[in-house]
Design a protein around this motif. Structure first.
Motif, PDB file in Angstrom:
ATOM      1  N   ARG A   1     -53.706  -4.034 -21.630  1.00 22.99           N
ATOM      2  CA  ARG A   1     -54.698  -5.008 -22.088  1.00 22.99           C
ATOM      3  C   ARG A   1     -54.047  -6.365 -22.350  1.00 22.99           C
ATOM      4  NH1 ARG A   1     -57.918  -2.599 -26.982  1.00 22.99           N
ATOM      5  NH2 ARG A   1     -59.374  -4.291 -26.455  1.00 22.99           N
ATOM      6  N   GLN A   2     -52.858  -6.358 -22.914  1.00 22.93           N
ATOM      7  CA  GLN A   2     -52.140  -7.612 -23.134  1.00 22.93           C
ATOM      8  C   GLN A   2     -51.810  -8.292 -21.814  1.00 22.93           C
ATOM      9  OE1 GLN A   2     -48.758  -6.423 -25.468  1.00 22.93           O
ATOM     10  NE2 GLN A   2     -49.969  -6.054 -27.318  1.00 22.93           N
ATOM     11  N   ALA A   3     -51.419  -7.488 -20.811  1.00 23.60           N
ATOM     12  CA  ALA A   3     -51.107  -8.059 -19.492  1.00 23.60           C
ATOM     13  C   ALA A   3     -52.329  -8.762 -18.913  1.00 23.60           C
ATOM     14  CB  ALA A   3     -50.628  -6.957 -18.550  1.00 23.60           C
ATOM     15  N   VAL A   4     -53.489  -8.125 -19.034  1.00 28.19           N
ATOM     16  CA  VAL A   4     -54.723  -8.724 -18.534  1.00 28.19           C
ATOM     17  C   VAL A   4     -55.017 -10.031 -19.263  1.00 28.19           C
ATOM     18  CG1 VAL A   4     -57.227  -8.442 -18.388  1.00 28.19           C
ATOM     19  CG2 VAL A   4     -55.720  -6.531 -17.800  1.00 28.19           C
ATOM     20  N   ALA A   5     -54.917  -9.998 -20.588  1.00 32.96           N
ATOM     21  CA  ALA A   5     -55.224 -11.190 -21.379  1.00 32.96           C
ATOM     22  C   ALA A   5     -54.282 -12.342 -21.035  1.00 32.96           C
ATOM     23  CB  ALA A   5     -55.138 -10.869 -22.866  1.00 32.96           C
ATOM     24  N   HIS A   6     -52.995 -12.065 -20.939  1.00 33.06           N
ATOM     25  CA  HIS A   6     -52.029 -13.124 -20.613  1.00 33.06           C
ATOM     26  C   HIS A   6     -52.262 -13.661 -19.197  1.00 33.06           C
ATOM     27  CE1 HIS A   6     -49.859 -12.846 -24.299  1.00 33.06           C
ATOM     28  NE2 HIS A   6     -49.403 -11.629 -24.092  1.00 33.06           N
ATOM     29  N   HIS A   7     -52.602 -12.771 -18.272  1.00 36.73           N
ATOM     30  CA  HIS A   7     -52.866 -13.236 -16.912  1.00 36.73           C
ATOM     31  C   HIS A   7     -54.093 -14.137 -16.882  1.00 36.73           C
ATOM     32  CE1 HIS A   7     -53.063 -13.498 -12.642  1.00 36.73           C
ATOM     33  NE2 HIS A   7     -54.188 -12.799 -12.566  1.00 36.73           N
ATOM     34  N   ARG A   8     -55.122 -13.768 -17.616  1.00 32.67           N
ATOM     35  CA  ARG A   8     -56.318 -14.607 -17.663  1.00 32.67           C
ATOM     36  C   ARG A   8     -56.026 -15.951 -18.328  1.00 32.67           C
ATOM     37  NH1 ARG A   8     -61.081 -11.753 -20.342  1.00 32.67           N
ATOM     38  NH2 ARG A   8     -62.209 -13.506 -19.425  1.00 32.67           N
ATOM     39  N   ASP A   9     -55.000 -15.981 -19.169  1.00 26.79           N
ATOM     40  CA  ASP A   9     -54.561 -17.241 -19.778  1.00 26.79           C
ATOM     41  C   ASP A   9     -53.543 -17.971 -18.903  1.00 26.79           C
ATOM     42  OD1 ASP A   9     -56.060 -17.570 -22.048  1.00 26.79           O
ATOM     43  OD2 ASP A   9     -54.691 -16.454 -23.350  1.00 26.79           O
ATOM     44  N   SER A  10     -53.294 -17.445 -17.689  1.00 24.20           N
ATOM     45  CA  SER A  10     -52.343 -18.041 -16.728  1.00 24.20           C
ATOM     46  C   SER A  10     -50.918 -18.065 -17.246  1.00 24.20           C
ATOM     47  CB  SER A  10     -52.793 -19.462 -16.345  1.00 24.20           C
ATOM     48  OG  SER A  10     -54.083 -19.439 -15.767  1.00 24.20           O
TER      49      SER A  10
ATOM     50  N   ILE B   1     -47.978 -16.089 -16.651  1.00 26.94           N
ATOM     51  CA  ILE B   1     -47.485 -15.012 -15.801  1.00 26.94           C
ATOM     52  C   ILE B   1     -46.278 -14.302 -16.410  1.00 26.94           C
ATOM     53  CG2 ILE B   1     -46.105 -16.620 -14.418  1.00 26.94           C
ATOM     54  CD1 ILE B   1     -46.502 -14.727 -12.049  1.00 26.94           C
ATOM     55  N   LYS B   2     -45.425 -15.036 -17.107  1.00 26.02           N
ATOM     56  CA  LYS B   2     -44.238 -14.394 -17.683  1.00 26.02           C
ATOM     57  C   LYS B   2     -44.632 -13.325 -18.691  1.00 26.02           C
ATOM     58  CE  LYS B   2     -40.881 -18.141 -17.037  1.00 26.02           C
ATOM     59  NZ  LYS B   2     -39.939 -19.089 -17.720  1.00 26.02           N
ATOM     60  N   LYS B   3     -45.539 -13.664 -19.592  1.00 27.47           N
ATOM     61  CA  LYS B   3     -45.972 -12.683 -20.586  1.00 27.47           C
ATOM     62  C   LYS B   3     -46.768 -11.556 -19.943  1.00 27.47           C
ATOM     63  CE  LYS B   3     -45.982 -15.481 -24.804  1.00 27.47           C
ATOM     64  NZ  LYS B   3     -46.795 -15.967 -25.952  1.00 27.47           N
ATOM     65  N   ALA B   4     -47.551 -11.889 -18.914  1.00 27.85           N
ATOM     66  CA  ALA B   4     -48.341 -10.862 -18.234  1.00 27.85           C
ATOM     67  C   ALA B   4     -47.434  -9.840 -17.561  1.00 27.85           C
ATOM     68  CB  ALA B   4     -49.271 -11.505 -17.215  1.00 27.85           C
ATOM     69  N   VAL B   5     -46.430 -10.320 -16.841  1.00 29.48           N
ATOM     70  CA  VAL B   5     -45.502  -9.414 -16.152  1.00 29.48           C
ATOM     71  C   VAL B   5     -44.689  -8.613 -17.157  1.00 29.48           C
ATOM     72  CG1 VAL B   5     -43.487  -9.304 -14.640  1.00 29.48           C
ATOM     73  CG2 VAL B   5     -45.418 -10.777 -14.039  1.00 29.48           C
ATOM     74  N   ARG B   6     -44.285  -9.245 -18.242  1.00 26.06           N
ATOM     75  CA  ARG B   6     -43.513  -8.532 -19.262  1.00 26.06           C
ATOM     76  C   ARG B   6     -44.341  -7.395 -19.853  1.00 26.06           C
ATOM     77  NH1 ARG B   6     -42.656 -12.416 -23.315  1.00 26.06           N
ATOM     78  NH2 ARG B   6     -41.300 -13.428 -21.795  1.00 26.06           N
TER      79      ARG B   6
ATOM     80  N   GLN C   1     -51.546  -7.234  -8.408  1.00 25.17           N
ATOM     81  CA  GLN C   1     -52.569  -8.271  -8.399  1.00 25.17           C
ATOM     82  C   GLN C   1     -52.203  -9.486  -9.239  1.00 25.17           C
ATOM     83  OE1 GLN C   1     -56.504  -7.095  -9.194  1.00 25.17           O
ATOM     84  NE2 GLN C   1     -57.220  -9.187  -9.134  1.00 25.17           N
ATOM     85  N   ILE C   2     -51.567  -9.225 -10.373  1.00 23.03           N
ATOM     86  CA  ILE C   2     -51.109 -10.351 -11.188  1.00 23.03           C
ATOM     87  C   ILE C   2     -50.192 -11.242 -10.365  1.00 23.03           C
ATOM     88  CG2 ILE C   2     -49.614 -10.965 -13.139  1.00 23.03           C
ATOM     89  CD1 ILE C   2     -50.773  -8.474 -14.587  1.00 23.03           C
ATOM     90  N   LEU C   3     -49.286 -10.623  -9.621  1.00 21.20           N
ATOM     91  CA  LEU C   3     -48.356 -11.386  -8.780  1.00 21.20           C
ATOM     92  C   LEU C   3     -49.097 -12.085  -7.641  1.00 21.20           C
ATOM     93  CD1 LEU C   3     -45.478  -8.754  -8.653  1.00 21.20           C
ATOM     94  CD2 LEU C   3     -45.380 -10.980  -9.808  1.00 21.20           C
ATOM     95  N   LEU C   4     -50.033 -11.382  -7.017  1.00 22.05           N
ATOM     96  CA  LEU C   4     -50.783 -11.967  -5.908  1.00 22.05           C
ATOM     97  C   LEU C   4     -51.583 -13.181  -6.366  1.00 22.05           C
ATOM     98  CD1 LEU C   4     -51.908 -11.926  -3.021  1.00 22.05           C
ATOM     99  CD2 LEU C   4     -53.592 -10.229  -3.791  1.00 22.05           C
ATOM    100  N   GLU C   5     -52.288 -13.046  -7.483  1.00 23.46           N
ATOM    101  CA  GLU C   5     -53.109 -14.153  -7.953  1.00 23.46           C
ATOM    102  C   GLU C   5     -52.281 -15.274  -8.564  1.00 23.46           C
ATOM    103  OE1 GLU C   5     -56.234 -12.619 -10.403  1.00 23.46           O
ATOM    104  OE2 GLU C   5     -57.281 -11.772  -8.669  1.00 23.46           O
ATOM    105  N   SER C   6     -50.998 -14.987  -8.816  1.00 24.38           N
ATOM    106  CA  SER C   6     -50.081 -16.021  -9.286  1.00 24.38           C
ATOM    107  C   SER C   6     -49.271 -16.607  -8.130  1.00 24.38           C
ATOM    108  CB  SER C   6     -49.136 -15.445 -10.351  1.00 24.38           C
ATOM    109  OG  SER C   6     -49.858 -14.952 -11.455  1.00 24.38           O
ATOM    110  N   ARG C   7     -49.686 -16.238  -6.897  1.00 23.12           N
ATOM    111  CA  ARG C   7     -49.087 -16.767  -5.666  1.00 23.12           C
ATOM    112  C   ARG C   7     -47.648 -16.323  -5.471  1.00 23.12           C
ATOM    113  NH1 ARG C   7     -52.468 -19.986  -3.262  1.00 23.12           N
ATOM    114  NH2 ARG C   7     -50.890 -20.865  -1.869  1.00 23.12           N
TER     115      ARG C   7
END
Length: 435
Positions: A267-276, A278-283, A304-310
């Motif tokens: 859930r934290q990964a999703v939230a951080h990714h939605r906040d753009s 990427i470092k916190k999302a991947v962690r 997907q996090i990586l894909l949407e972060s290019r």
């Protein structure tokens, strides 16, 4: 594909007022695990009944044919336990097993439109194209009056489904008290004006007598258990939905109270990714994978996090790992194909996307990506066919006809793809007649 792909898709423009679906491999896997014992107890083949999540915050669940059970994400988010969700599934399964839907489908044939009831049956696994931020999925067009007629049940049918559902739950060894928990959500709805009622009340009439009878049924059938595995998948599914449907700040405040640490980190990964971030999302997603290192659905979320972060090449590598762990999962194969396209590797993408389409022929996103892959590998005829099939799934028959004619002109006469293009042309002609 993780739910971020599903929930971050833009809305497809609806053909008519209709429904849209949320597609996510993780959630669909969890639903299969939760539903399997209930469907088996109902005498239904659990491998042939699909539980589909509708992109609607209302409290509703319904069946529109004999092979799909539709549940609004809003209902899943409001339920408190896997047993309650299993009670919902048992009730809808009873409508299938008792023949209610078969009779209604026969009665509704004359009310169908090309983009109506038939589209729900054909496109139950579809999803829309999008830009990676707004929520949505493929719009399934329908004439509202015909759809309401199909989905509405009589009180007699509801009572019969109540009796059967409690029997199924008991047979499966599941605590049937979840059925009462579900109905308690709808108490007081009947006193509201129809426009203010939850859709469930308009398609599943509830009376005090019926509620009393249901409570009596549950009291007369005590026992059963609340399966820890089912509860885990329910908590994971609900946690994922809330992470995408609620504000990231809301999720981050509540993530630590999740049922397990891996769910909290997801859930934290999703939230951080939605906040753009990427470092916190991947962690965070790496932390979840450390706890469940062979979980293909967590791998998919990372991909997907990586894909949407290019981070295209990194996404390809992670999606490959996920596909290796779940080689029969079309949504993961579709994500792999999408990442390969983004990485500029259309030949490899084509292989993955064709495999995905072979397992899920009605996913419009796979068809969209296939058309791109065919075009980039020098096969405009197949690109036209994939585009025609995508438009047909979305009820856009005028556009479908244009591309199907292009495909017919270029494909070898009598070949399987040529026949598929002819099928689209035939559907387009039927749509014109019914207008």
């Amino acid at each position: 594909m993780s739910i971020l792909i599903v929930l971050s898709l833009s809305f497809a423009a609806p053909v008519r007022a209709g429904i849209s679906l949320l597609r996510d491999a993780d959630i669909e896997y969890g639903l299969r695990k939760i539903a399997a014992p209930v469907l088996q107890a109902a005498g239904l083949n659990s491998s042939q009944i699909r539980i589909v999540v509708v992109n609607d915050s209302g409290l509703n669940a319904f069946v529109a044919d004999t092979r799909h059970i539709f549940i609004n994400y809003g209902l899943i988010m409001r339920l408190d336990s896997a047993a309650a969700l299993q009670a919902v599934i048992a009730h809808e399964a009873a409508h299938i097993a008792n023949g209610h839907i078969t009779r209604r489908l026969g009665n509704a044939r004359t009310a169908r439109t090309a983009a109506g009831i038939g589209m729900i049956l054909a496109a139950a696994a579809g999803a829309a194209t999008g830009d990676g931020r707004a929520a949505g999925a493929i719009a399934l067009g329908s004439q509202s009056s015909a759809l309401r007629s199909l989905l509405s049940h009589t009180r007699a049918e509801e009572s019969a489904a109540d009796i059967s559902s409690v029997r199924y739950l008991k047979r499966a060894g599941i605590d049937p008290s979840g059925a009462v928990d579900v109905q308690d959500l709808f108490r007081g709805q009947e006193s509201l004006a129809a426009t203010r009622q939850d859709p469930y009340m308009r398609t599943h009439p509830l009376s005090r007598d019926r509620l009393r009878a249901l409570k009596g049924l549950v009291a007369a059938n005590p026992g059963g258990k609340r399966d820890p595995s089912a509860q885990y998948w329910f908590a994971r599914m609900r946690g994922k939905l809330t992470a995408f449907k609620r504000a990231p700040s809301w999720t981050l405040r509540r993530a630590k109270s999740s049922a397990t640490q891996d769910i909290a980190l997801m859930r934290q990964a999703v939230a951080h990714h939605r906040d753009s971030n990427i470092k916190k999302a991947v962690r965070a997603i790496d932390g979840a994978l450390a706890l469940r290192p062979t979980d293909p659905y967590l791998m998919e979320l990372k991909g997907q996090i990586l894909l949407e972060s290019r981070k295209f090449e990194q996404a390809v590598a992670v999606y490959r790992q996920a596909a290796k762990r779940a080689p029969r999962e079309p949504l993961i194969l579709g994500g792999l194909g999408r990442s390969l396209l983004a990485a500029g590797r259309p030949k490899e993408a084509l292989k993955a996307l064709e495999a995905a389409r072979g397992r899920d022929f009605s996913d419009a996103r796979i068809l969209r990506d296939l058309s791109v892959a065919y075009a980039k590998t020098g096969n405009p005829a197949m690109a036209s066919l994939a585009t025609a099939e995508r438009y047909a799934l979305q009820g856009r028959f005028k556009d479908a006809e244009i591309h199907a004619k292009r495909a017919v002109d270029r494909l070898p006469r009598g070949s399987s793809p040529w026949q598929r293009a002819q099928d689209v042309l035939h559907a387009s002609k039927q749509a014109k007649r019914k207008r």
